[in-house]
Motif scaffolding. Sequence first.
Motif, PDB file in Angstrom:
ATOM      1  N   PHE A  29     -11.585  -8.622   8.896  1.00  0.00           N
ATOM      2  CA  PHE A  29     -10.936  -7.496   8.219  1.00  0.00           C
ATOM      3  C   PHE A  29     -10.357  -7.899   6.867  1.00  0.00           C
ATOM      4  O   PHE A  29      -9.188  -7.660   6.582  1.00  0.00           O
ATOM      5  CB  PHE A  29      -9.847  -6.868   9.099  1.00  0.00           C
ATOM      6  N   ASP A  30     -11.188  -8.480   6.030  1.00  0.00           N
ATOM      7  CA  ASP A  30     -10.737  -9.027   4.736  1.00  0.00           C
ATOM      8  C   ASP A  30     -11.367  -8.275   3.563  1.00  0.00           C
ATOM      9  O   ASP A  30     -12.252  -8.824   2.905  1.00  0.00           O
ATOM     10  CB  ASP A  30     -11.080 -10.518   4.667  1.00  0.00           C
ATOM     11  N   PRO A  31     -10.898  -7.061   3.274  1.00  0.00           N
ATOM     12  CA  PRO A  31      -9.865  -6.274   3.934  1.00  0.00           C
ATOM     13  C   PRO A  31     -10.444  -5.270   4.922  1.00  0.00           C
ATOM     14  O   PRO A  31     -11.649  -5.118   5.047  1.00  0.00           O
ATOM     15  CB  PRO A  31      -9.207  -5.524   2.763  1.00  0.00           C
ATOM     16  N   PHE A  32      -9.543  -4.574   5.584  1.00  0.00           N
ATOM     17  CA  PHE A  32      -9.848  -3.517   6.556  1.00  0.00           C
ATOM     18  C   PHE A  32     -10.358  -2.305   5.783  1.00  0.00           C
ATOM     19  O   PHE A  32      -9.699  -1.801   4.881  1.00  0.00           O
ATOM     20  CB  PHE A  32      -8.555  -3.180   7.308  1.00  0.00           C
ATOM     21  N   THR A  33     -11.557  -1.813   6.132  1.00  0.00           N
ATOM     22  CA  THR A  33     -12.211  -0.736   5.383  1.00  0.00           C
ATOM     23  C   THR A  33     -12.157   0.606   6.124  1.00  0.00           C
ATOM     24  O   THR A  33     -11.730   0.663   7.281  1.00  0.00           O
ATOM     25  CB  THR A  33     -13.692  -1.077   5.130  1.00  0.00           C
ATOM     26  N   VAL A  34     -12.667   1.649   5.460  1.00  0.00           N
ATOM     27  CA  VAL A  34     -12.768   2.957   6.115  1.00  0.00           C
ATOM     28  C   VAL A  34     -13.734   2.901   7.297  1.00  0.00           C
ATOM     29  O   VAL A  34     -13.573   3.648   8.262  1.00  0.00           O
ATOM     30  CB  VAL A  34     -13.179   4.071   5.121  1.00  0.00           C
ATOM     31  N   GLY A  35     -14.703   2.019   7.252  1.00  0.00           N
ATOM     32  CA  GLY A  35     -15.609   1.839   8.392  1.00  0.00           C
ATOM     33  C   GLY A  35     -14.882   1.256   9.593  1.00  0.00           C
ATOM     34  O   GLY A  35     -15.073   1.708  10.729  1.00  0.00           O
ATOM     35  N   HIS A  36     -14.031   0.257   9.346  1.00  0.00           N
ATOM     36  CA  HIS A  36     -13.213  -0.305  10.428  1.00  0.00           C
ATOM     37  C   HIS A  36     -12.282   0.764  10.991  1.00  0.00           C
ATOM     38  O   HIS A  36     -12.127   0.889  12.212  1.00  0.00           O
ATOM     39  CB  HIS A  36     -12.375  -1.485   9.928  1.00  0.00           C
ATOM     40  N   ASP A  37     -11.660   1.521  10.100  1.00  0.00           N
ATOM     41  CA  ASP A  37     -10.751   2.596  10.497  1.00  0.00           C
ATOM     42  C   ASP A  37     -11.474   3.611  11.391  1.00  0.00           C
ATOM     43  O   ASP A  37     -10.945   4.035  12.422  1.00  0.00           O
ATOM     44  CB  ASP A  37     -10.192   3.273   9.241  1.00  0.00           C
ATOM     45  N   ASP A  38     -12.682   3.971  11.013  1.00  0.00           N
ATOM     46  CA  ASP A  38     -13.474   4.913  11.793  1.00  0.00           C
ATOM     47  C   ASP A  38     -13.772   4.351  13.193  1.00  0.00           C
ATOM     48  O   ASP A  38     -13.708   5.081  14.184  1.00  0.00           O
ATOM     49  CB  ASP A  38     -14.776   5.232  11.052  1.00  0.00           C
ATOM     50  N   MET A  72      -1.563  -4.987   6.539  1.00  0.00           N
ATOM     51  CA  MET A  72      -2.324  -3.852   6.021  1.00  0.00           C
ATOM     52  C   MET A  72      -2.785  -2.939   7.160  1.00  0.00           C
ATOM     53  O   MET A  72      -2.663  -1.712   7.073  1.00  0.00           O
ATOM     54  CB  MET A  72      -3.544  -4.329   5.216  1.00  0.00           C
ATOM     55  N   ILE A  73      -3.325  -3.532   8.204  1.00  0.00           N
ATOM     56  CA  ILE A  73      -3.839  -2.738   9.328  1.00  0.00           C
ATOM     57  C   ILE A  73      -2.690  -2.054  10.046  1.00  0.00           C
ATOM     58  O   ILE A  73      -2.787  -0.867  10.414  1.00  0.00           O
ATOM     59  CB  ILE A  73      -4.663  -3.613  10.290  1.00  0.00           C
ATOM     60  N   ALA A  74      -1.581  -2.752  10.229  1.00  0.00           N
ATOM     61  CA  ALA A  74      -0.412  -2.149  10.870  1.00  0.00           C
ATOM     62  C   ALA A  74       0.081  -0.945  10.064  1.00  0.00           C
ATOM     63  O   ALA A  74       0.493   0.068  10.646  1.00  0.00           O
ATOM     64  CB  ALA A  74       0.694  -3.189  11.038  1.00  0.00           C
ATOM     65  N   ALA A  75       0.010  -1.025   8.750  1.00  0.00           N
ATOM     66  CA  ALA A  75       0.426   0.101   7.905  1.00  0.00           C
ATOM     67  C   ALA A  75      -0.494   1.309   8.103  1.00  0.00           C
ATOM     68  O   ALA A  75      -0.033   2.456   8.093  1.00  0.00           O
ATOM     69  CB  ALA A  75       0.452  -0.322   6.435  1.00  0.00           C
ATOM     70  N   VAL A  76      -1.784   1.063   8.294  1.00  0.00           N
ATOM     71  CA  VAL A  76      -2.740   2.153   8.530  1.00  0.00           C
ATOM     72  C   VAL A  76      -2.371   2.912   9.809  1.00  0.00           C
ATOM     73  O   VAL A  76      -2.439   4.143   9.853  1.00  0.00           O
ATOM     74  CB  VAL A  76      -4.189   1.623   8.621  1.00  0.00           C
ATOM     75  N   PHE A  77      -1.944   2.183  10.818  1.00  0.00           N
ATOM     76  CA  PHE A  77      -1.687   2.782  12.132  1.00  0.00           C
ATOM     77  C   PHE A  77      -0.201   2.836  12.478  1.00  0.00           C
ATOM     78  O   PHE A  77       0.151   2.892  13.656  1.00  0.00           O
ATOM     79  CB  PHE A  77      -2.471   2.026  13.205  1.00  0.00           C
ATOM     80  N   GLU A  78       0.651   2.881  11.465  1.00  0.00           N
ATOM     81  CA  GLU A  78       2.091   2.865  11.727  1.00  0.00           C
ATOM     82  C   GLU A  78       2.559   4.032  12.590  1.00  0.00           C
ATOM     83  O   GLU A  78       3.558   3.914  13.299  1.00  0.00           O
ATOM     84  CB  GLU A  78       2.886   2.804  10.417  1.00  0.00           C
ATOM     85  N   ASN A  79       1.856   5.141  12.564  1.00  0.00           N
ATOM     86  CA  ASN A  79       2.234   6.309  13.369  1.00  0.00           C
ATOM     87  C   ASN A  79       1.386   6.475  14.623  1.00  0.00           C
ATOM     88  O   ASN A  79       1.452   7.521  15.279  1.00  0.00           O
ATOM     89  CB  ASN A  79       2.155   7.582  12.514  1.00  0.00           C
ATOM     90  N   ARG A  84      -2.302  -1.579  18.578  1.00  0.00           N
ATOM     91  CA  ARG A  84      -1.496  -2.793  18.422  1.00  0.00           C
ATOM     92  C   ARG A  84      -2.304  -3.777  17.587  1.00  0.00           C
ATOM     93  O   ARG A  84      -3.485  -4.001  17.859  1.00  0.00           O
ATOM     94  CB  ARG A  84      -1.164  -3.388  19.797  1.00  0.00           C
ATOM     95  N   VAL A  85      -1.673  -4.364  16.581  1.00  0.00           N
ATOM     96  CA  VAL A  85      -2.369  -5.275  15.663  1.00  0.00           C
ATOM     97  C   VAL A  85      -1.768  -6.663  15.809  1.00  0.00           C
ATOM     98  O   VAL A  85      -0.542  -6.832  15.803  1.00  0.00           O
ATOM     99  CB  VAL A  85      -2.243  -4.797  14.195  1.00  0.00           C
ATOM    100  N   LEU A  86      -2.633  -7.662  15.927  1.00  0.00           N
ATOM    101  CA  LEU A  86      -2.167  -9.041  16.060  1.00  0.00           C
ATOM    102  C   LEU A  86      -3.136  -9.987  15.361  1.00  0.00           C
ATOM    103  O   LEU A  86      -4.256  -9.611  15.019  1.00  0.00           O
ATOM    104  CB  LEU A  86      -2.002  -9.407  17.539  1.00  0.00           C
ATOM    105  N   VAL A  87      -2.678 -11.197  15.143  1.00  0.00           N
ATOM    106  CA  VAL A  87      -3.524 -12.261  14.594  1.00  0.00           C
ATOM    107  C   VAL A  87      -3.950 -13.138  15.761  1.00  0.00           C
ATOM    108  O   VAL A  87      -3.133 -13.476  16.626  1.00  0.00           O
ATOM    109  CB  VAL A  87      -2.759 -13.096  13.537  1.00  0.00           C
TER     110      VAL A  87
END
Length: 183
Positions: A29-38, A72-79, A84-87
């Motif tokens: 996810f370097d970076p997380f894209t709209v495809g990943h989001d989908d 970045m990913i946590a911000a996308v899914f903050e609501n 859950r986002v982790l490393v």
Amino acid sequence: MDAGRFEKIRQNCRFDVEIMKKCVFAGSFDPFTVGHDDTVKKCLSLFDEVVVAVAENKNKRCLFSSEERREMIAAVFENEKRVRVLVWNRAIVDLLQKENTPFYVRGIRNGADFEYETADFYASRKLDKNMITLYMPAEQEYLHVSSTLVKNSIAFEKPFRDYLPRAVYEYITEKMQCLNGRF
């Protein structure tokens, strides 16, 4: 299908229905894209919880640190409480076992992705025979979108807004402003 027949099928399954409530979607996810989001949104239509794992890939030189990518990913899914986002810096089969789920989701854009993911599946399956990999085909409008495309657009100072969720775009542009437009 009547309830009794469904119960009999469930009892014969090799996994408990409770496990089906969670999946893991991992990548650099370097970076997380709209495809990943989908892909995550599709997972949310199937699962009660999605674990998005920023996986450490020792063979990739990343533009963003693993913690920046997680932020970045946590911000996308903050609501979205179900994400859950982790490393994660170990084998994905270890994460599946830790999360008590056999379901590993992979986004597929083309034949090359399919071949790579299938080879990876068979290697991982030797480590955990209960692993179930689910391929999520990309929507047509995202077939060309990749993290590499975004990084190249940034490097050549070309527009990249359309390839990223808003929160990721804002994070990156803010960082670029702090660094005077360069990484």
